[in-house]
Scaffold this active site. Structure first.
Site, PDB file in Angstrom:
ATOM      1  N   ARG A 101      44.577  31.611  34.421  1.00 18.65           N
ATOM      2  CA  ARG A 101      45.851  30.913  34.665  1.00 18.65           C
ATOM      3  C   ARG A 101      45.800  29.484  34.141  1.00 18.65           C
ATOM      4  O   ARG A 101      46.827  28.919  33.790  1.00 18.65           O
ATOM      5  CB  ARG A 101      46.189  30.991  36.168  1.00 18.65           C
ATOM      6  N   LYS A 149      30.097  34.313  38.775  1.00 20.96           N
ATOM      7  CA  LYS A 149      30.304  35.671  39.298  1.00 20.96           C
ATOM      8  C   LYS A 149      28.961  36.302  39.648  1.00 20.96           C
ATOM      9  O   LYS A 149      27.939  35.909  39.085  1.00 20.96           O
ATOM     10  CB  LYS A 149      30.935  36.546  38.201  1.00 20.96           C
TER      11      LYS A 149
HETATM   12  N1  BES Z   1      38.800  37.842  34.506  1.00 18.23           N
HETATM   13  C1  BES Z   1      38.879  37.792  35.923  1.00 18.23           C
HETATM   14  C2  BES Z   1      39.707  38.926  36.505  1.00 18.23           C
HETATM   15  C3  BES Z   1      39.099  40.298  36.467  1.00 18.23           C
HETATM   16  C4  BES Z   1      38.256  40.707  37.483  1.00 18.23           C
HETATM   17  C5  BES Z   1      39.442  41.173  35.486  1.00 18.23           C
HETATM   18  C6  BES Z   1      37.730  41.968  37.484  1.00 18.23           C
HETATM   19  C7  BES Z   1      38.922  42.444  35.484  1.00 18.23           C
HETATM   20  C8  BES Z   1      38.070  42.843  36.471  1.00 18.23           C
HETATM   21  C9  BES Z   1      39.536  36.478  36.379  1.00 18.23           C
HETATM   22  O1  BES Z   1      39.305  35.388  35.567  1.00 18.23           O
HETATM   23  C10 BES Z   1      38.994  36.166  37.728  1.00 18.23           C
HETATM   24  O2  BES Z   1      37.812  36.009  37.837  1.00 18.23           O
HETATM   25  N2  BES Z   1      39.861  36.106  38.726  1.00 18.23           N
HETATM   26  C11 BES Z   1      39.474  35.836  40.059  1.00 18.23           C
HETATM   27  C12 BES Z   1      40.474  34.888  40.644  1.00 18.23           C
HETATM   28  C13 BES Z   1      40.068  34.279  41.949  1.00 18.23           C
HETATM   29  C14 BES Z   1      38.839  33.413  41.783  1.00 18.23           C
HETATM   30  C15 BES Z   1      41.218  33.460  42.499  1.00 18.23           C
HETATM   31  C16 BES Z   1      39.466  37.146  40.825  1.00 18.23           C
HETATM   32  O3  BES Z   1      40.313  37.998  40.585  1.00 18.23           O
HETATM   33  O4  BES Z   1      38.570  37.312  41.654  1.00 18.23           O
HETATM   34 ZN    ZN Z   2      37.487  34.394  36.038  1.00 16.63          ZN
END
Ligand code: BES
Ligand code: ZN
Ligand code: ZN
Length: 507
Positions: free
Chosen positions: A356, A282
Site C-alpha cells: 500500500r 516475515k
Molecule cells: N505481500 C504480502 C501479502 C501476501 C501474504 C501475499 C501472503 C500473498 C500471501 C503483503 O505485503 C503483506 O505482507 N501484508 C501483510 C499486511 C499486514 C502487515 C498489515 C499481511 O497480509 O500480513
Molecule cells: Zn509485505
C-alpha cells in the site's frame, strides 16, 4: 499460439487424439449419446461397452482414453458436468484436466469436437476460445532453470466445427486467433512473474517495460530513484531503501484505436520483487513465495502488451511500482513517517505492509497527472485475502458500482473470479494516522483486506477506482486441488485475461 479450425467431422481430421465432451449422464441415459456413435464404431464398439458398464460418467475431471485400431490414434472422452451446470468455465477446466492427463503420452496433435462442448447451449466462439485457454494455460511449464532442458511438449490444437458450427467458421476463426495472441502474452507474463528476485530486480522489470515499448510501440517512461526523489515519491523510496537494487516506477502509455472520445483507463500494479517483510521480517517458512509479490506489476506489463497487440480501442496507462523490501541499515522502519507524492503522510507501523505504501505514490501520480476515467490496481496485497477467498477468487473493492459491475462481468466471462468486498467509512477510520495522515497497519488481525483497500482509496484523488487483491490468485503453490485445472504450480498471470476482456468491453 495457433489454433487451427476444420470444417470436417472430427474423425476425418488427422490427429493423434480426437476429443469429445460428455455431459454427466443420468440413470435414464441407457444408450451412448448420438454424438459418440461415429467414435464408437471407430473403436469397434469399445465406447458403447464402456457406457454399458457405466465407466463413462461424464463427471467433471473425468478423462478416458480409448485406442483406435492401429495404435497411433486415440479417442479421448472428457467429462463436463450436469447439463444445467455447463458453462464456459466448465469447458476451460475440462480441457485443463485433459491437458494434464495427456502429459507424457506422446500426443502431438489434438482435434477437439466443438459441438460436443457447446452442447446446444454455449456460443461456439466463446466455447472455442475456452478450449484454446484450457489447452494453452494447462500446457505451460516454467523450464528456464532446468539444466537438462526438456522442452515442454508442443501439441498442435485443431478445433473441428462439424456440420453444426461450420456456418460460423469466420466468427470462430476471428475469436480463436485473438485468443491465441492473448494466450501468448499470458504465458510470457507467467514466465516473467516466475523469475526469482535475484534476476527480476526493479531495474530488470523497468527494462522489460522499456523493451516492450520498443517491441509494440508504447510510450514508456522510467523514473529512477533520483527522479522519484525529485517527484516526492517518498513511499516507493522508503520501501526500496533497504535493497541494493534501487526502486523504479515505470509508466507505459498505449493510445488506442478509438479516437478522441475513447476512454482512458489506468492499470497500476504492485511490483515488490521480493517481500521479506523488511524490518518487520516475515517468518522463514514459505518466504520464498514472496518472489511472486511483483505479480501485479508484471500483469500490468502483460495487459499493455496485449492491449497493443490486439489493437484495443481504449487508451491504457500502465504503472508499475517497483521496489524490493529487505531489512538493512538503510531500510525504512516501524515508526517512520513518509511523505508521498500526494503530499499525504504515512505513518509506518509495519514495514511488511509495504504494498500500500508503494501504491500510494503510483495511484496518486497517475490519478493527478493523467486524470484517467477509471483506475484499476492489481496487488498481492494481503494475507487476509488468501484466508478469506482462497486461491481461486480475488478480492474486488471499488468506489464505483459501474466499474465494479463491468469487472464482475469480465470475471464471469474469463473464469478469473472476483468477489466484491466492502469499502466503508469504518475501515477508513481504522487506518487514520495518529501523528501522520494515515497509518499502514492497524496492528489488529481484523478485516485486513478491507483496511488495506480503505488505505488505498485515500490516494485515488476521487477517480472511479477498483482494487483487485490478487494475493491468493497470482500464484499456485500446489496445483491442482486448490486452483483451476488449467493453472499449473507457480505464477498464473491472473488479471491479464480479465482486464483485457474488460478493456475490450469498453468499446
Ligand atoms: N505481500 C504480502 C501479502 C501476501 C501474504 C501475499 C501472503 C500473498 C500471501 C503483503 O505485503 C503483506 O505482507 N501484508 C501483510 C499486511 C499486514 C502487515 C498489515 C499481511 O497480509 O500480513
Ligand atoms: Zn509485505
Ligand atoms: Zn507484499
Amino acid at each position: 499460439m495457433d489454433v487451427a479450425l476444420e470444417g470436417k467431422e472430427p474423425l476425418d481430421v488427422d490427429a493423434d487424439c480426437t476429443v469429445f465432451g460428455v455431459l454427466e449422464r443420468t440413470e435414464k441415459d441407457a444408450l451412448i449419446p448420438p454424438h459418440l456413435k461415429a467414435a464408437d464404431s471407430a473403436t469397434g464398439g469399445f465406447l458403447s461397452a464402456a457406457w454399458e458398464r457405466k465407466e463413462i460418467k461424464g463427471k467433471k475431471a473425468e478423462v478416458l482414453l480409448f485406442p483406435l485400431p492401429g495404435g497411433r490414434r486415440r479417442i479421448a472422452l472428457v467429462g463436463l458436468s450436469k447439463p444445467a451446470d455447463l458453462s464456459i468455465e466448465t469447458v476451460r477446466r475440462a480441457i485443463g484436466y485433459l491437458t494434464r492427463h495427456l502429459k507424457g503420452k506422446g500426443i502431438r496433435s489434438l482435434c477437439v469436437d466443438l459441438p460436443s462442448f457447446t452442447a446446444g447451449k454455449l456460443p461456439p466462439e466463446d466455447c472455442a476460445r475456452a478450449i484454446a485457454d484450457g489447452h494453452a494455460l494447462a500446457s505451460y511449464e516454467f523450464t528456464r532453470y532446468k539444466s537438462e532442458r526438456t522442452e515442454p511438449e508442443k501439441r498442435r490444437l485443431v478445433i473441428s466445427l462439424s456440420k453444426e458450427h461450420v456456418r460460423v467458421k469466420d466468427r470462430v476463426g476471428a475469436a480463436v486467433s485473438r485468443e491465441g495472441k492473448l494466450l501468448d502474452t499470458v504465458l510470457w507474463t507467467r514466465d516473467l512473474a516466475n523469475l526469482p528476485a535475484d534476476t527480476a530486480t526493479p531495474e530488470f522489470l523497468a527494462n522489460q517495460a522499456a523493451q516492450l515499448g520498443k517491441d509494440v510501440k508504447l510510450k514508456v517512461t522510467i523514473f529512477d530513484e533520483k527522479k522519484l526523489k525529485e517527484m516526492g515519491c517518498g513511499g516507493i523510496l522508503a520501501v526500496g531503501g533497504g535493497s541494493i537494487h534501487p526502486p523504479r516506477m515505470a509508466i507505459l502509455e498505449y493510445t488506442g484505436a478509438g479516437g478522441r472520445n475513447a476512454k482512458t483507463i489506468a492499470v497500476v500494479g504492485k511490483g515488490i520483487t521480493f517481500d521479506s517483510g523488511g524490518i518487520s521480517i516475515k517468518p522463514s517458512a514459505g518466504m520464498s513465495e514472496m518472489k511472486f509479490d511483483k505479480s501485479g506489476a508484471v500483469a500490468v506489463l502483460g495487459i499493455l502488451r496485449a492491449a497493443a497487440e490486439l489493437k484495443l480501442k481504449v487508451n491504457v496507462i500502465g504503472v508499475m511500482a517497483l521496489a524490493e523490501n529487505l531489512p538493512g541499515g538503510s531500510s525504512y522502519r516501524p515508526g517512520d513517517i513518509v511523505k508521498t507524492f500526494s503530499g499525504k503522510t504515512i505513518e509506518v507501523l509495519n514495514t511488511d505492509a509495504e504494498g500500500r505504501v508503494v501504491l500510494s505514490d503510483a495511484l496518486s501520480y497517475v490519478a493527478t497527472k493523467y486524470s484517467p476515467d477509471q483506475i484499476v490496481d492489481l496487488a498481492t496485497l494481503t494475507g487476509a485475502c488468501v484466508v478469506a477467498l482462497g486461491n481461486d477468487i480475488a478480492g474486488l473493492l471499488s468506489t464505483d458500482d459501474h466499474l465494479a459491475a463491468g469487472l464482475l462481468a469480465s470475471s464471469e466471462a474469463t473464469g478469473e473470479h472476483l468477489w466484491r468486498l466492502p469499502l466503508t467509512q469504518t475501515h477508513k477510520d481504522m487506518v487514520r494516522g495518529e501523528v501522520g495522515d494515515v497509518r499502514n497497519s492497524t496492528e489488529m488481525p481484523m478485516a485486513g483486506t478491507l483496511t488495506a483497500g480503505a488505505f488505498l482509496s485515500e490516494f485515488v484523488a476521487g477517480k472511479p477506482w477498483a482494487h483487485l487483491d490478487i494475493a491468493g490468485t497470482a500464484w499456485v503453490a500446489k496445483a491442482p486441488q486448490y486452483s483451476p485445472s488449467y493453472t499449473p504450480s507457480g505464477a498464473t498471470a491472473f488479471g491479464v485475461r480479465l482486464l483485457i476482456h474488460y478493456l475490450e468491453s469498453l468499446g
